[in-house]
Design an enzyme around this catalytic site. Structure first.
Site, PDB file in Angstrom:
ATOM      1  N   GLU A  86       0.842  -1.197   0.000  1.00 48.53           N
ATOM      2  CA  GLU A  86       0.000   0.000   0.000  1.00 48.53           C
ATOM      3  C   GLU A  86       0.879   1.249   0.000  1.00 48.53           C
ATOM      4  O   GLU A  86       1.670   1.461   0.926  1.00 48.53           O
ATOM      5  CB  GLU A  86      -0.896   0.016   1.239  1.00 48.53           C
ATOM      6  CG  GLU A  86      -1.666   1.318   1.411  1.00 48.53           C
ATOM      7  CD  GLU A  86      -2.143   1.550   2.833  1.00 48.53           C
ATOM      8  OE1 GLU A  86      -2.683   2.644   3.087  1.00 48.53           O
ATOM      9  OE2 GLU A  86      -1.962   0.660   3.683  1.00 48.53           O
ATOM     10  N   ASP A  93      -0.821  -1.101   6.124  1.00 46.07           N
ATOM     11  CA  ASP A  93      -0.678  -0.579   7.484  1.00 46.07           C
ATOM     12  C   ASP A  93      -1.567  -1.349   8.453  1.00 46.07           C
ATOM     13  O   ASP A  93      -2.629  -1.871   8.089  1.00 46.07           O
ATOM     14  CB  ASP A  93      -1.049   0.901   7.525  1.00 46.07           C
ATOM     15  CG  ASP A  93      -0.066   1.763   6.738  1.00 46.07           C
ATOM     16  OD1 ASP A  93       1.056   1.276   6.473  1.00 46.07           O
ATOM     17  OD2 ASP A  93      -0.433   2.903   6.381  1.00 46.07           O
ATOM     18  N   ASP A 106      -3.723  -0.484  10.552  1.00 50.63           N
ATOM     19  CA  ASP A 106      -4.809   0.355  11.055  1.00 50.63           C
ATOM     20  C   ASP A 106      -6.088  -0.011  10.318  1.00 50.63           C
ATOM     21  O   ASP A 106      -6.122  -0.967   9.539  1.00 50.63           O
ATOM     22  CB  ASP A 106      -4.464   1.835  10.900  1.00 50.63           C
ATOM     23  CG  ASP A 106      -4.140   2.212   9.453  1.00 50.63           C
ATOM     24  OD1 ASP A 106      -4.356   1.364   8.549  1.00 50.63           O
ATOM     25  OD2 ASP A 106      -3.686   3.350   9.211  1.00 50.63           O
ATOM     26  N   ASP A 149      -7.688   1.555   7.913  1.00 50.56           N
ATOM     27  CA  ASP A 149      -7.567   1.705   6.465  1.00 50.56           C
ATOM     28  C   ASP A 149      -6.820   0.512   5.870  1.00 50.56           C
ATOM     29  O   ASP A 149      -7.182  -0.001   4.802  1.00 50.56           O
ATOM     30  CB  ASP A 149      -6.854   3.001   6.112  1.00 50.56           C
ATOM     31  CG  ASP A 149      -7.757   4.225   6.261  1.00 50.56           C
ATOM     32  OD1 ASP A 149      -8.993   4.023   6.265  1.00 50.56           O
ATOM     33  OD2 ASP A 149      -7.238   5.346   6.380  1.00 50.56           O
TER      34      ASP A 149
END
Length: 698
Positions: free
Chosen positions: A478, A551, A553, A555
């Site tokens: 990403e 990541d 998180d 998202d």
């Protein structure tokens, strides 16, 4: 000597080239031209040509019925190879034709381009046009007998190869004496009239395997009985051990014919489109001096069309000019189809069925439609003697005018019953339009997909050097910031990197075409190299492992979910084979102050629970550490940290994605990523109560 040889050759060639005089011309008189070039008149000398001869004789009888004379036609296929056609019409004229000095029977059967269909008054609308039908059949017959009943007298005459004469017995092999004329051979009751023709096709002309088809004859007889209501056509086949006889009569006309042809259940009643009009045609006419003079002639055109839409998708159209089938269409069919499309489009404009940008085509309007198109006019222009295509130009415009008006009245009717049927038809046409567009889009998507799978790899791929598929790994990363760090952290021998920008398309909601148009999805399919959907080939995959690296998180979790959806829908064999993973990057890093010998300076934890446990452990052991770092993304790590924690096979943690229950996985993906919002909302609300609000990293 060498010079003399060419001179003699040149002289000989010159003599041959100039030896061309009037005596070398071959003049084919009367019916000789037909026997010399039969295919010019009947198309071929096989079964098709043999049947065409029979149609010519039958059509002459049907033309009489079409004009209101005669209600019965008998067709007999004799055991001796003969063919007999008898009618109860007016009978061929037997008086003397003044220009030739021959009887009407001789003119019809011996003169090309002669008959009652050239003048005005005998026939208004007929299938015969060129006046060669009966004479051609006569020329191609080894024997033809004709008998005519008129005014209480039966007249008879026989022919061999088109030459009138008398036979000493029955059949074509009997002794023949040329030179006879039409003669009285019997008497009949007053008021009885008709014509009987019996002929034997010349087997020197037709191919040995040319045979009359009873199935074709029966089909033609049935078709004609539909086109001429009240006409009974009896077909009798005496060639086999058992005599086969069928009688065809249909008083319902083309409406009954249309219902007979329909392959599906009706969604509308039978619709009749009828009308008449006139047009002016310029034709060459013989004047008193024998010259051809262009003359404007008024023609009457009668249009009668029966049609109905059905539940199916097949289109059945039969077209006729007078009683002659035109299997290849012509100007009447062109006008009909053009007006059909135009009337449908105009009617749909007054509804909300069509969305903006949508349109209907001829194919949409014809889907599921069965129709019989008939027109009647005097002296129609056909393309060729076989009459398969109507060529009269004015018919196109007039048929279109009548059809558009009549069909428009049906489609916009305010009568409840008709209005409901019209609505059903228009909905069917709109559905056909959308299906056509969807099919075209799917076809284009397949073409794009094929081109995609065979094209070169995208330039943003950072590929590995190894060709060992089992060893190679593809990291889908990403963001460009993480790509830079990952590129320095990877082992380029066997680890490849493919960056994606943000969140890819949710393919659970999108069509195949939209998925293939998406740059990120297309790049992933290209790089994996094994195709997609039904064409996916696991053995062609370029990497042994595909690893999602995003990541840690919300998202990042969403991106992993979107990638999982793509692979589940279009590259599922990779998941089923256990070759798809997600990387597990750390959430926290402890940095130890003044670590002792053998003690690691950095300690990583991968969950909040692990973080709390490690912090308590270090505190209990009186190990000093700095304020723990909370990683918000992969880009916050340096290359060494990313390699050590996430990419190096020696230290990293990977989560394998598998499909243990395909049906359950399908339902779950549809709930989480599909179009239906309500199930997803319910799932989120139910799960909300299980979350500790204090643990949310806000």
């Amino acid at each position: 000597m060498s010079d003399s040889v060419p001179s003699r050759t040149t002289k000989k060639q010159t003599q041959q080239g100039h030896d061309y005089e009037a005596r070398h011309l071959l003049v084919l008189e009367g019916l000789e031209a037909v026997r010399k070039r039969p295919a010019m008149y009947i198309g071929s000398t096989d079964t098709k040509g043999l049947m065409h001869c029979l149609w010519e004789i039958i059509d002459n009888a049907v033309d009489e019925a079409l004009s209101g004379f005669g209600t019965e036609i008998d067709v007999t296929l004799g055991q001796d190879g003969s063919i007999a056609v008898a009618d109860t019409a007016r009978g061929i004229p037997v008086d003397i034709e003044p220009r030739t000095g021959l009887s009407g029977v001789e003119v019809v059967f011996t003169k090309l381009h002669a008959g009652g269909k050239f003048g005005a008054g005998s026939y208004n609308a007929t299938g015969g046009l060129h006046g060669v039908g009966a004479s051609v059949v006569n020329a191609l017959s080894s024997r033809l007998d004709v008998e005519v009943d008129r005014a209480g007298v039966t007249w008879g005459l026989s022919f061999k190869h088109g030459i009138p004469g008398t036979f000493a017995g029955d059949g074509p092999t009997a002794k023949f004496t040329p030179g006879a004329q039409l003669a009285k051979v019997g008497k009949v009751k007053r008021g009885v009239s008709g014509t009987r023709v019996r002929y034997w096709p010349d087997r020197q002309i037709f191919l040995p395997d040319a045979q009359l088809s009873l199935e074709s004859l029966t089909g033609r007889a049935r078709q004609t009985s539909f086109l001429v209501p009240g006409l009974a056509i009896r077909v009798r086949d005496e060639r086999g051990e058992e005599v086969i006889e069928e009688v065809h009569r249909h008083d319902g006309g083309i409406a009954e014919f249309c219902e007979f042809l329909a392959p599906d259940q009706a969604v509308t009643d039978m619709i009749r489109l009828q009308g008449t009009d006139r047009f002016t045609e310029t034709v060459p006419m013989l004047d008193d001096s024998g010259s051809l003079t262009p003359t404007d002639v008024e023609r009457d055109l009668e249009v009668d069309i029966a049609l109905r839409w059905g539940t199916g998708y097949e289109t059945v159209t039969r077209s006729f000019v007078n009683i002659i089938a035109t299997p290849k269409g012509g100007t009447h069919v062109q006008g009909y189809e053009r007006a059909l499309t135009k009337a449908m489009a105009k009617a749909l404009d007054g509804t909300r069925l069509l969305k903006s940008g949508e349109e209907v085509t001829k194919e949409d309007a014809l889907e599921g439609l069965t129709s019989v198109v008939t027109v009647r006019l005097a002296e129609p222009q056909f393309e060729g003697q076989t009459k398969e295509v109507l060529g009269t130009p004015a018919v196109n415009r007039l048929v279109a005018k009548i059809v558009e008006a009549e069909l428009g009245e049906f489609l916009t009717s305010t009568k409840p019953a008709i209005r409901q049927q019209a609505r059903t038809v228009m909905e069917k046409v709109v559905s056909a339009s959308r299906t056509r567009v969807a099919a075209r889009a799917h076809k284009e998507a397949q073409r794009r997909k094929t081109a995609l799978e065979s094209s070169t790899l995208p330039p943003k791929l950072k590929d590995c050097r190894s060709n060992d598929v089992d060893k190679c790994e593809l990291f889908i990363v990403e963001g460009d910031s993480a790509l830079g760090t990952a590129q320095r952290a990877r082992d380029s021998e066997f680890q490849a990197l493919l960056p994606i920008r943000g969140k890819i398309l949710n393919v659970q909601k999108a069509s195949v075409g939209d998925m293939l148009k998406n740059v990120e999805c297309a790049s992933i399919i290209q790089v994996v190299g094994a195709g997609s959907g039904r064409t996916f080939d696991l053995d062609a995959a370029r990497y042994g492992k595909v690893i999602f690296m995003a990541d840690a998180d919300s998202d990042g979790a969403h991106i992993r979910c979107l990638l999982a959806t793509l692979f589940f829908r279009y590259m599922r064999p990779l998941l089923e084979a256990g070759r798809v993973y997600t990387a597990v990057p750390p959430l926290h890093r402890f940095e130890i102050n003044n670590p002792r010998k053998g003690q690691e300076k950095y300690i990583y934890t991968y969950s909040d629970v692990e973080y709390q446990r490690k912090a308590a452990e270090l505190t209990k052991k009186n190990i000093s550490f700095k304020e723990p770092q909370r990683y918000k993304g992969l880009g916050e790590m340096d290359a060494d940290q990313l390699k050590e924690t996430t990419m190096s096979p020696r230290h990293r943690t990977l989560r394998r994605m598998t499909v243990d229950d395909a049906a359950l996985a399908e339902v779950t993906f549809e709930m989480l990523m599909g179009n239906e919002v309500a199930p997803r909302k319910e799932f989120i609300i139910d799960g909300a109560y299980a979350i500790d609000a204090e643990q949310i990293d806000a």
